[in-house]
Write an enzyme that holds these catalytic residues in place. Structure first.
Site, PDB file in Angstrom:
ATOM      1  N   HIS A   1       0.764  -1.269   0.027  1.00  0.00           N
ATOM      2  CA  HIS A   1      -0.101  -0.158   0.033  1.00  0.00           C
ATOM      3  C   HIS A   1       0.955   1.360  -0.059  1.00  0.00           C
ATOM      4  O   HIS A   1       0.547   2.298   0.629  1.00  0.00           O
ATOM      5  CB  HIS A   1      -0.877   0.113   1.195  1.00  0.00           C
ATOM      6  CG  HIS A   1      -1.848  -1.244   1.308  1.00  0.00           C
ATOM      7  ND1 HIS A   1      -2.958  -1.369   0.737  1.00  0.00           N
ATOM      8  CD2 HIS A   1      -1.508  -2.171   2.062  1.00  0.00           C
ATOM      9  CE1 HIS A   1      -3.595  -2.443   0.972  1.00  0.00           C
ATOM     10  NE2 HIS A   1      -2.653  -3.044   1.869  1.00  0.00           N
TER      11      HIS A   1
ATOM     12  N   SER B   1      15.871  19.584 -17.333  1.00  0.00           N
ATOM     13  CA  SER B   1      14.737  20.294 -17.530  1.00  0.00           C
ATOM     14  C   SER B   1      15.217  21.711 -18.552  1.00  0.00           C
ATOM     15  O   SER B   1      16.478  21.970 -18.338  1.00  0.00           O
ATOM     16  CB  SER B   1      14.194  21.031 -16.483  1.00  0.00           C
ATOM     17  OG  SER B   1      13.368  21.967 -16.524  1.00  0.00           O
TER      18      SER B   1
END
Length: 435
Positions: free
Chosen positions: A162, A284
């Site tokens: 989870h 980037s």
């Protein structure tokens, strides 16, 4: 464009409307056929041999046909023959070439066959090679993962369920999980290969022909393990075969998607468990600080592209029995799906080789609560406490949990396949058997 094979006239001229319709119906066919053209020629050679065996060709004519087809293959591979918009498709290009080279003899090649079984057999040959490559790529990934599992067998990696910290695990176990997965994927590719390895050549347009075709000969020459018997089913299996192939690729890319997700998470600053090599990362355009695992993210996206191809074929198969022109559109989806998947899978071993594990960060992420399950089992063994009671005791007494050696914890987890007993030799033996 050369005169369509189905044309009722000998005229080359087309009206503007006819050209538009032709472009709509087969504009991309000739481009797509470049990927299966060699297979189409190969099947034409086998078909010619079959025709000679029943007297349609003489031995001398067969020699001429086979020589011309060999030359066509060589010219195509050297780009001296270009499959372009002069032709309706690859099938018409073969017949045109043989007629140009051999005159009336070339016109006999289409005896006893249709473009329907022609494209079917070329597609089967393409799919066989695609599955052979898939198996090879899966085995290469499995081998890379197994090597890394051995190298990092006892290196700590927190285990999650989870997305929450659960128990102490190891990089060895993580890599071994994908080694076993890709053994399964290689086995699946092998099984699909044998399923689709049947010969549709000689079923014509779906109803057979009034010739005693030697289909056993073409089956043997083309390396099929059996012939597809029923001509109607040969047509009905179009699309179905392609889905089987893409399904095997889906299984492989599904595991790649999960692997890519893990690496994307583990390489974030929040986890900082692993770094992806520079060759698989980008920066980037605006932020100088970025180190983005772009290739990994695109590997994750490859599954979606493949599912798109699969769904495209599945959606158009709502058809009655027999050939329908809709089936033409299975070709592009198959070729796109396979190409996308192969490009992705080819890079995975190289990606795995660039990973740098931050062992210190992995170990620091281990906290005392992650030993709770170990402690509960110890209470069962050492104090004969029923497991459910031990579970509740630990649940309400976290203060009893002490920090302990993570390495010792995974060494003691000896159930078959777990961190202390990865059974790498068994996975290795399975890998060797698949190879």
């Amino acid at each position: 464009m050369t005169q369509p094979l189905w044309s009722k006239t000998a005229e080359d001229s087309q009206t503007i409307l006819q050209k538009k319709i032709t472009q709509f119906m087969s504009g991309n066919d000739v481009i797509l056929d470049r990927q299966i053209f060699v297979y189409d020629i190969q099947a034409s050679q086998a078909h010619a041999e079959g025709l000679e065996r029943i007297g349609v060709f003489s031995p001398k004519e067969l020699t001429q046909i086979k020589r011309a087809l060999l030359e066509l293959t060589e010219h195509f591979l050297s780009s001296s023959f270009v499959l372009d918009d002069r032709f309706e498709d690859g099938h018409s290009a073969i017949e045109w070439y043989l007629t140009e080279e051999l005159g009336e003899l070339g016109k006999k090649i289409h005896t006893g066959r249709s473009r329907n079984d022609q494209v079917s057999v070329a597609t089967r040959l393409y799919c066989r090679d695609a599955l052979t490559k898939l198996k090879k790529q899966c085995l290469a990934i499995a081998e890379s993962c197994l090597t890394l599992a051995k190298k990092h067998e006892l290196d700590i990696l927190p285990g999650y369920t989870h997305l929450q910290r659960a128990v102490v695990s190891s990089w060895g176990m993580w890599f071994a999980s994908f080694a076993e997965a890709f053994c399964d994927n290689a086995s699946d590719a092998n099984n699909t290969y044998h399923l689709i390895n049947c010969n549709p050549l000689g079923t014509a347009a779906g109803y057979g022909v009034n010739l005693q075709l030697d289909r056993d000969h073409t089956t043997q020459v083309l390396g099929f393990n059996r012939k597809q018997i029923n001509p109607i089913y040969a047509q009905n299996s179009r699309g179905k075969i392609e889905l089987q192939v893409l399904s095997s690729y889906k299984n492989a890319l599904l595991d790649i998607r999960r692997m890519a997700w893990d690496l994307s998470l583990f390489s974030t600053a929040e986890y900082d468990f692993v770094q992806v090599g520079d060759d698989f990362s980008t920066g980037s355009s605006i932020m100088p600080n970025k180190h983005n695992p772009d290739a990994v993210e695109l590997m994750r996206a490859s599954y979606a592209q493949l599912v798109g191809s699969y769904n495209e074929i599945e959606s158009l198969l709502s058809l009655p029995s027999g050939y329908q022109r809709d089936l033409q559109n299975t070709k592009g989806a198959l070729l796109r799906g396979v190409s996308t998947a192969q490009q992705c899978l080819e890079l995975v071993p190289d990606l795995l080789g660039t990973l740098t594990i931050n062992h210190q960060q992995c170990e620091q992420a281990v906290e005392a609560s992650m030993f709770a399950t170990d402690k509960a089992v110890e209470l069962v063994i050492e104090e004969s406490m029923p497991f459910r009671d031990a579970y509740r005791h630990i649940k309400h007494n976290y203060d009893e949990l002490e920090s302990r050696s993570a390495v010792e914890s995974i060494k003691q987890r000896v159930s078959p396949g777990s961190c202390g007993n990865l059974m790498l030799q068994e996975i290795s033996e399975r890998l060797e058997n698949l190879i």
